[in-house]
Design a protein around this motif. Structure first.
Motif, PDB file in Angstrom:
ATOM      1  N   LEU A  19       0.830  -1.201   0.000  1.00 43.35           N
ATOM      2  CA  LEU A  19       0.000   0.000   0.000  1.00 43.35           C
ATOM      3  C   LEU A  19       0.865   1.252   0.000  1.00 43.35           C
ATOM      4  CD1 LEU A  19      -2.690  -1.117   2.603  1.00 43.35           C
ATOM      5  CD2 LEU A  19      -2.818  -1.223   0.114  1.00 43.35           C
ATOM      6  N   ASP A  20       0.228   2.400  -0.130  1.00 43.61           N
ATOM      7  CA  ASP A  20       0.961   3.667  -0.205  1.00 43.61           C
ATOM      8  C   ASP A  20       1.785   3.942   1.049  1.00 43.61           C
ATOM      9  OD1 ASP A  20      -0.018   4.088  -2.703  1.00 43.61           O
ATOM     10  OD2 ASP A  20      -1.607   5.452  -2.084  1.00 43.61           O
ATOM     11  N   ASP A  21       1.396   3.330   2.190  1.00 48.29           N
ATOM     12  CA  ASP A  21       2.166   3.541   3.421  1.00 48.29           C
ATOM     13  C   ASP A  21       3.296   2.512   3.551  1.00 48.29           C
ATOM     14  OD1 ASP A  21       0.827   1.228   4.063  1.00 48.29           O
ATOM     15  OD2 ASP A  21      -0.194   2.044   5.815  1.00 48.29           O
ATOM     16  N   SER A  22       3.594   1.794   2.463  1.00 47.40           N
ATOM     17  CA  SER A  22       4.673   0.793   2.361  1.00 47.40           C
ATOM     18  C   SER A  22       4.405  -0.507   3.109  1.00 47.40           C
ATOM     19  CB  SER A  22       6.009   1.388   2.827  1.00 47.40           C
ATOM     20  OG  SER A  22       6.369   2.441   1.967  1.00 47.40           O
ATOM     21  N   ARG A  23       3.217  -0.693   3.668  1.00 49.54           N
ATOM     22  CA  ARG A  23       2.884  -1.963   4.319  1.00 49.54           C
ATOM     23  C   ARG A  23       2.282  -2.897   3.283  1.00 49.54           C
ATOM     24  NH1 ARG A  23      -1.028  -1.006   9.138  1.00 49.54           N
ATOM     25  NH2 ARG A  23      -1.992   0.293   7.574  1.00 49.54           N
ATOM     26  N   GLU A  24       2.581  -4.183   3.436  1.00 53.06           N
ATOM     27  CA  GLU A  24       1.948  -5.171   2.568  1.00 53.06           C
ATOM     28  C   GLU A  24       0.579  -5.516   3.131  1.00 53.06           C
ATOM     29  OE1 GLU A  24       4.493  -8.555   1.963  1.00 53.06           O
ATOM     30  OE2 GLU A  24       5.245  -7.664   0.131  1.00 53.06           O
ATOM     31  N   SER A  25      -0.374  -5.672   2.250  1.00 54.53           N
ATOM     32  CA  SER A  25      -1.732  -6.011   2.656  1.00 54.53           C
ATOM     33  C   SER A  25      -2.264  -7.083   1.714  1.00 54.53           C
ATOM     34  CB  SER A  25      -2.620  -4.764   2.580  1.00 54.53           C
ATOM     35  OG  SER A  25      -3.844  -4.987   3.208  1.00 54.53           O
ATOM     36  N   ALA A  26      -3.053  -7.983   2.258  1.00 53.50           N
ATOM     37  CA  ALA A  26      -3.616  -9.071   1.456  1.00 53.50           C
ATOM     38  C   ALA A  26      -5.091  -8.812   1.194  1.00 53.50           C
ATOM     39  CB  ALA A  26      -3.440 -10.399   2.178  1.00 53.50           C
ATOM     40  N   THR A  45     -11.375   2.180   6.604  1.00 53.46           N
ATOM     41  CA  THR A  45     -10.146   2.755   7.122  1.00 53.46           C
ATOM     42  C   THR A  45      -9.324   1.688   7.840  1.00 53.46           C
ATOM     43  OG1 THR A  45     -11.195   3.403   9.206  1.00 53.46           O
ATOM     44  CG2 THR A  45     -11.165   5.043   7.455  1.00 53.46           C
ATOM     45  N   ILE A  46      -8.033   1.913   7.896  1.00 55.23           N
ATOM     46  CA  ILE A  46      -7.118   1.083   8.675  1.00 55.23           C
ATOM     47  C   ILE A  46      -6.406   2.034   9.631  1.00 55.23           C
ATOM     48  CG2 ILE A  46      -5.083  -0.395   8.628  1.00 55.23           C
ATOM     49  CD1 ILE A  46      -5.856  -1.249   5.805  1.00 55.23           C
ATOM     50  N   GLY A  47      -6.620   1.835  10.918  1.00 51.41           N
ATOM     51  CA  GLY A  47      -5.994   2.726  11.908  1.00 51.41           C
ATOM     52  C   GLY A  47      -6.409   4.167  11.732  1.00 51.41           C
ATOM     53  N   GLY A  48      -7.654   4.386  11.308  1.00 49.77           N
ATOM     54  CA  GLY A  48      -8.159   5.740  11.104  1.00 49.77           C
ATOM     55  C   GLY A  48      -7.774   6.361   9.774  1.00 49.77           C
ATOM     56  N   LEU A  51      -8.320   3.680   3.266  1.00 49.93           N
ATOM     57  CA  LEU A  51      -7.617   2.767   2.372  1.00 49.93           C
ATOM     58  C   LEU A  51      -7.816   3.271   0.955  1.00 49.93           C
ATOM     59  CD1 LEU A  51      -6.082   0.152   1.814  1.00 49.93           C
ATOM     60  CD2 LEU A  51      -8.270  -0.991   1.664  1.00 49.93           C
ATOM     61  N   LEU A  52      -6.725   3.565   0.294  1.00 47.26           N
ATOM     62  CA  LEU A  52      -6.788   4.096  -1.061  1.00 47.26           C
ATOM     63  C   LEU A  52      -5.722   3.414  -1.902  1.00 47.26           C
ATOM     64  CD1 LEU A  52      -8.020   6.203  -2.990  1.00 47.26           C
ATOM     65  CD2 LEU A  52      -6.272   7.790  -2.202  1.00 47.26           C
ATOM     66  N   ILE A  53      -6.148   2.813  -2.984  1.00 48.98           N
ATOM     67  CA  ILE A  53      -5.205   2.195  -3.910  1.00 48.98           C
ATOM     68  C   ILE A  53      -5.014   3.167  -5.058  1.00 48.98           C
ATOM     69  CG2 ILE A  53      -4.740   0.227  -5.407  1.00 48.98           C
ATOM     70  CD1 ILE A  53      -6.657  -1.387  -3.619  1.00 48.98           C
ATOM     71  N   THR A  54      -3.822   3.713  -5.152  1.00 48.89           N
ATOM     72  CA  THR A  54      -3.567   4.749  -6.163  1.00 48.89           C
ATOM     73  C   THR A  54      -2.980   4.185  -7.441  1.00 48.89           C
ATOM     74  OG1 THR A  54      -1.421   5.189  -5.141  1.00 48.89           O
ATOM     75  CG2 THR A  54      -3.264   6.568  -4.431  1.00 48.89           C
ATOM     76  N   SER A  55      -2.575   2.923  -7.425  1.00 49.47           N
ATOM     77  CA  SER A  55      -1.993   2.310  -8.611  1.00 49.47           C
ATOM     78  C   SER A  55      -3.094   1.709  -9.485  1.00 49.47           C
ATOM     79  CB  SER A  55      -1.004   1.211  -8.214  1.00 49.47           C
ATOM     80  OG  SER A  55      -0.699   0.402  -9.322  1.00 49.47           O
ATOM     81  N   GLU A  56      -3.237   2.260 -10.686  1.00 46.63           N
ATOM     82  CA  GLU A  56      -4.241   1.750 -11.616  1.00 46.63           C
ATOM     83  C   GLU A  56      -3.936   0.299 -11.993  1.00 46.63           C
ATOM     84  OE1 GLU A  56      -6.004   2.903 -15.976  1.00 46.63           O
ATOM     85  OE2 GLU A  56      -5.409   4.543 -14.636  1.00 46.63           O
ATOM     86  N   HIS A  57      -2.663  -0.036 -12.085  1.00 44.99           N
ATOM     87  CA  HIS A  57      -2.247  -1.404 -12.401  1.00 44.99           C
ATOM     88  C   HIS A  57      -2.738  -2.374 -11.318  1.00 44.99           C
ATOM     89  CE1 HIS A  57       0.188  -4.758 -13.795  1.00 44.99           C
ATOM     90  NE2 HIS A  57       0.694  -4.856 -12.573  1.00 44.99           N
ATOM     91  N   THR A  58      -2.573  -2.006 -10.055  1.00 52.30           N
ATOM     92  CA  THR A  58      -3.018  -2.855  -8.948  1.00 52.30           C
ATOM     93  C   THR A  58      -4.526  -3.008  -8.963  1.00 52.30           C
ATOM     94  OG1 THR A  58      -1.118  -2.224  -7.590  1.00 52.30           O
ATOM     95  CG2 THR A  58      -3.032  -3.105  -6.436  1.00 52.30           C
ATOM     96  N   VAL A  59      -5.234  -1.923  -9.194  1.00 52.63           N
ATOM     97  CA  VAL A  59      -6.698  -1.978  -9.267  1.00 52.63           C
ATOM     98  C   VAL A  59      -7.127  -2.933 -10.378  1.00 52.63           C
ATOM     99  CG1 VAL A  59      -8.779  -0.646  -9.807  1.00 52.63           C
ATOM    100  CG2 VAL A  59      -7.056   0.314  -8.270  1.00 52.63           C
TER     101      VAL A  59
END
Length: 97
Positions: A19-26, A45-48, A51-59
């Motif tokens: 994710l954008d915060d550099s954490r891996e998420s499944a 939200t995660i920890g307030g 959750l936003l996926i900014t990579s069009e490729h990932t989406v």
């Protein structure tokens, strides 16, 4: 996941992404569940933090896997013994609209 990949098979039921915060998420695509806008109370939200996926490729990758898993669900494939009847739930939601 590694076992399937090592056997040369795709693993479309889960997607791991940084994710954008550099954490891996499944993303457990096998656990996707039909819903209508009526039942959405707030943004996820995660920890307030939203959750936003900014990579069009990932989406696109997640959407492609979701379509493939949905196709398997339509054919009656079950991923877990306790999996709900997704198609029956989807049908009921469409009837209620």
């Amino acid at each position: 996941m590694e076992k399937k990949i090592n056997m040369g098979k795709p693993c479309d039921i889960i997607h791991i992404v940084k994710l954008d915060d550099s954490r891996e998420s499944a993303f457990l695509i096998q656990d996707m569940f039909p819903i209508t806008e009526k039942y959405i109370e707030r943004e996820y939200t995660i920890g307030g933090n939203h959750l936003l996926i900014t990579s069009e490729h990932t989406v696109n990758e997640i959407e492609q896997k979701a379509r493939k898993v949905m196709g398997m669900l339509k054919r009656g494939v079950k991923f877990t013994p306790t999996q709900p009847d997704i198609m029956a739930i989807l049908k009921k939601l469409r009837e209620m609209q």
